[in-house]
Scaffold this active site. Structure first.
Site, short mmCIF file in Angstrom:
data_model
loop_
_atom_site.label_atom_id
_atom_site.label_comp_id
_atom_site.label_asym_id
_atom_site.label_seq_id
_atom_site.Cartn_x
_atom_site.Cartn_y
_atom_site.Cartn_z
N GLU A 1 0.81 -1.22 0.00
CA GLU A 1 0.00 0.00 0.00
C GLU A 1 0.84 1.28 0.00
O GLU A 1 0.34 2.35 0.35
CB GLU A 1 -0.95 0.01 1.19
CG GLU A 1 -2.03 -1.05 1.12
CD GLU A 1 -3.11 -0.80 2.15
OE1 GLU A 1 -4.22 -0.42 1.75
OE2 GLU A 1 -2.84 -0.99 3.35
N HIS B 1 -4.97 0.47 10.86
CA HIS B 1 -6.19 -0.33 10.80
C HIS B 1 -6.94 -0.29 12.14
O HIS B 1 -7.70 -1.21 12.44
CB HIS B 1 -5.85 -1.78 10.46
CG HIS B 1 -5.21 -1.96 9.13
ND1 HIS B 1 -4.53 -3.12 8.78
CD2 HIS B 1 -5.14 -1.15 8.05
CE1 HIS B 1 -4.06 -2.99 7.54
NE2 HIS B 1 -4.41 -1.81 7.08
MN MN Z 1 -4.10 -1.08 5.05
#
Ligand code: MN
Length: 243
Positions: free
Chosen positions: A77, A98
């Site tokens: 990412e 997260h």
């Molecule tokens: Mn992520």
């Protein structure tokens, strides 16, 4: 081969990884980056590694197209960092988390708002990135390429934090301590707001003016938080002590 300024940025970045693990913003997943202090078209970020394991030797110099000359694996990412740096010249650090405290506000119609003076930077309603708007309902929710990163940067706009539906959030700042503090305090604001909703079903948010004034006051005290959290994570050290 790194300059003093780059070494300082690397040290801040490594410390930020450990601070964010200690503050439970990152676990085995998530990442933090800093724009290169001398090559603003690149940024510094760990190779693909759990944040709690990151050392000075794990940092990759990554271009805004997501490429690096470092042959070790990179975070999938990394494009979310790259595209935010491309869209926001004022941003010098990015956290992606997260955190389970933030996710409820990404999957319900209740907006995450500044309800606490330590999180005045959140403003009136934190934007939510909906990945289905770009790639439909079959994705793995990850920011796998530059196009998705650019879309997330669009949703972030000129704000400090964006939620990612069913995934997590990004927090940005003009420095590593500011991005870290925004991630930490956004998460605590989310917990306070959720608790207030459970207690009362309703709550009083900060006004926009209160939020802006509180954010300015707290930004003047960032050093206190940063030094405290570094010490707490066992990362107190004099500059460049590990050269
Ligand atoms: Mn992520």
């Amino acid at each position: 081969m790194h300059t003093d300024a780059a070494l300082d940025a690397i040290h801040d970045l490594v410390d930020a990884n450990h601070v964010l693990v200690r503050r439970e913003i990152l676990d085995a997943f998530g990442h933090v980056s800093v724009r290169h202090p001398e090559s603003p078209e690149t940024f510094l970020i760990s190779r693909n590694l759990a944040p709690g394991l990151v050392t000075d030797h794990d940092i990759q110099v990554t271009a805004l197209d997501g490429t690096t000359t470092d042959m070790r694996p990179s975070y999938l990412e990394r494009f979310l960092h790259a595209e935010i740096y491309r869209a926001r010249p004022d941003v010098h650090a990015v956290v992606h988390s997260h955190s389970a405290s933030m996710v409820p506000f990404s999957i319900s119609r209740t907006p995450l708002r500044a309800v606490w003076h330590m999180a005045g930077f959140l403003g009136d309603a934190v934007p939510v990135f909906e990945i289905r708007d770009t790639v439909g309902a079959g994705s793995d929710l990850l920011i796998r390429d530059a196009a998705l990163g650019a879309r997330l940067a669009d949703v972030l706009g000129d704000t400090a934090v964006a939620l990612m539906r069913g995934h997590g959030f990004v927090a940005v700042g003009g420095s590593v301590p500011q991005a870290v503090a925004r991630a930490v305090y956004a998460d605590l604001n989310a917990r306070a707001q959720a608790t207030a909703i459970q207690l009362l079903g309703d709550y009083t948010a900060l006004t926009i003016e209160e939020g802006e004034a509180a954010a300015e006051a707290n930004d003047g005290q960032l050093g206190r938080a940063w030094e405290t959290w570094r010490a707490e994570a066992g990362r107190s050290r004099t500059r460049r002590a590990c050269e």
